[in-house]
Design a protein around this motif. Sequence first.
Motif, short mmCIF file in Angstrom:
data_model
loop_
_atom_site.label_atom_id
_atom_site.label_comp_id
_atom_site.label_asym_id
_atom_site.label_seq_id
_atom_site.Cartn_x
_atom_site.Cartn_y
_atom_site.Cartn_z
N PRO A 195 0.82 -1.21 0.00
CA PRO A 195 0.00 0.00 0.00
C PRO A 195 0.86 1.26 0.00
O PRO A 195 1.83 1.38 0.74
N GLY A 196 0.50 2.19 -0.88
CA GLY A 196 1.20 3.46 -0.94
C GLY A 196 2.53 3.42 -1.68
O GLY A 196 3.25 4.42 -1.73
N LYS A 197 2.85 2.28 -2.26
CA LYS A 197 4.13 2.12 -2.97
C LYS A 197 3.87 1.73 -4.42
O LYS A 197 2.80 1.28 -4.79
N GLY A 198 4.91 1.89 -5.22
CA GLY A 198 4.83 1.42 -6.59
C GLY A 198 5.11 -0.07 -6.66
O GLY A 198 5.71 -0.64 -5.76
N PRO A 199 4.68 -0.72 -7.74
CA PRO A 199 4.98 -2.15 -7.90
C PRO A 199 6.49 -2.37 -7.99
O PRO A 199 7.22 -1.53 -8.52
N ALA A 200 6.94 -3.50 -7.47
CA ALA A 200 8.37 -3.84 -7.50
C ALA A 200 8.52 -5.24 -8.07
O ALA A 200 7.76 -6.16 -7.72
N LEU A 201 9.49 -5.41 -8.95
CA LEU A 201 9.72 -6.70 -9.58
C LEU A 201 10.09 -7.74 -8.53
O LEU A 201 11.00 -7.54 -7.72
N LEU A 202 9.39 -8.88 -8.58
CA LEU A 202 9.60 -9.94 -7.61
C LEU A 202 10.41 -11.09 -8.23
O LEU A 202 11.43 -11.51 -7.72
N ILE A 203 9.94 -11.59 -9.33
CA ILE A 203 10.56 -12.72 -10.01
C ILE A 203 10.01 -12.75 -11.43
O ILE A 203 8.90 -12.26 -11.67
N ALA A 204 10.79 -13.31 -12.36
CA ALA A 204 10.33 -13.32 -13.75
C ALA A 204 10.81 -14.60 -14.43
O ALA A 204 11.77 -15.24 -13.99
N ILE A 205 10.13 -14.95 -15.54
CA ILE A 205 10.49 -16.17 -16.26
C ILE A 205 10.38 -15.96 -17.75
O ILE A 205 9.57 -15.14 -18.21
N ARG A 206 11.22 -16.64 -18.51
CA ARG A 206 11.12 -16.69 -19.96
C ARG A 206 10.47 -18.02 -20.34
O ARG A 206 10.56 -19.00 -19.59
N PRO A 207 9.86 -18.14 -21.51
CA PRO A 207 9.13 -19.37 -21.85
C PRO A 207 10.00 -20.58 -22.18
O PRO A 207 9.47 -21.65 -22.44
N GLY A 212 -1.91 -8.16 -15.32
CA GLY A 212 -3.15 -8.74 -14.85
C GLY A 212 -3.80 -7.77 -13.87
O GLY A 212 -3.22 -6.74 -13.52
N LYS A 213 -4.99 -8.11 -13.40
CA LYS A 213 -5.75 -7.18 -12.56
C LYS A 213 -5.34 -7.21 -11.09
O LYS A 213 -5.86 -6.43 -10.30
N GLY A 214 -4.43 -8.09 -10.74
CA GLY A 214 -3.91 -8.10 -9.39
C GLY A 214 -4.63 -9.05 -8.45
O GLY A 214 -5.82 -9.36 -8.64
N THR A 215 -3.89 -9.54 -7.46
CA THR A 215 -4.43 -10.40 -6.41
C THR A 215 -4.00 -9.83 -5.07
O THR A 215 -2.80 -9.65 -4.82
N LYS A 216 -4.99 -9.53 -4.24
CA LYS A 216 -4.66 -9.03 -2.90
C LYS A 216 -4.47 -10.22 -1.98
O LYS A 216 -5.41 -10.97 -1.71
N LEU A 217 -3.25 -10.41 -1.52
CA LEU A 217 -2.92 -11.52 -0.64
C LEU A 217 -2.87 -11.04 0.80
O LEU A 217 -2.19 -10.06 1.12
N THR A 218 -3.56 -11.74 1.66
CA THR A 218 -3.51 -11.49 3.10
C THR A 218 -3.02 -12.76 3.78
O THR A 218 -3.61 -13.83 3.59
N VAL A 219 -1.93 -12.65 4.52
CA VAL A 219 -1.40 -13.78 5.27
C VAL A 219 -1.67 -13.52 6.74
O VAL A 219 -1.14 -12.58 7.33
N ASN A 220 -2.52 -14.35 7.31
CA ASN A 220 -2.88 -14.19 8.73
C ASN A 220 -1.83 -14.82 9.63
O ASN A 220 -1.31 -15.89 9.33
N PRO A 221 -1.53 -14.15 10.75
CA PRO A 221 -0.49 -14.67 11.65
C PRO A 221 -0.94 -15.94 12.37
O PRO A 221 -2.11 -16.26 12.44
#
Lengths: 113, 115
Positions: free
Chosen positions: A40-52, A104-113
Amino acid sequence: QQQVKQSPQSLIVQKGGISIINCAYENTAFDYFPWYQQFPGKGPALLIAIRPDVSEKKEGRFTISFNKSAKQFSLHIMDSQPGDSATYFCAASNLGGSEKLVFGKGTKLTVNP
Amino acid sequence: DTAVSQTPKYLVTQMGNDKSIKCEQNLGHDTMYWYKQDSKKFLKIMFSYNNKELIINETVPNRFSPKSPDKAHLNLHINSLELGDSAVYFCASSPKGQGSAYGYTFGSGTRLTVV
């Protein structure tokens, strides 16, 4: 026309569980598939990527699985942590073309403790 | 700090006004972009510049005009603002030639609210 379809829209996982986000694409000219993480409040950041040319890529707890024939790819987050709670975007581009990223339209992930 | 920086971070303005958002990157990248993120978080490309030259111009109303005075700066000017322009606007940059998707670096965004 939505070129990259992402599901689910939201995901709730318990700490230590596996988070799985799926994407499908239509344009066979796409040859680069990154995942971005946005807090929240940040720009997207590259996490991981793949070539085919590979079917799987792993970096730490994050793994991309790629199925070229099905035109699908997915992100697996192993041992999910509360700090992983964020919105995740899959994307695709044609590196030989305009190289613009289609998200893509995004997925909001919530990880509960 | 090496980064993509955008100003302002927040912008609240009335319908019909004209406003500008500025973006600067000190990463030495050749290509810069403007993306719009709507209320549902959908990210859509608007423009792309490579070394001051416009290379991508999606179907964006011509009220939106990008300007790149040099390859480190990409500004976005919006005329006659409308309610539907309310969104978060992200600037990004990448090293063209290495595959832009490899090195997309996003700024922190400008939240534009039109009232």
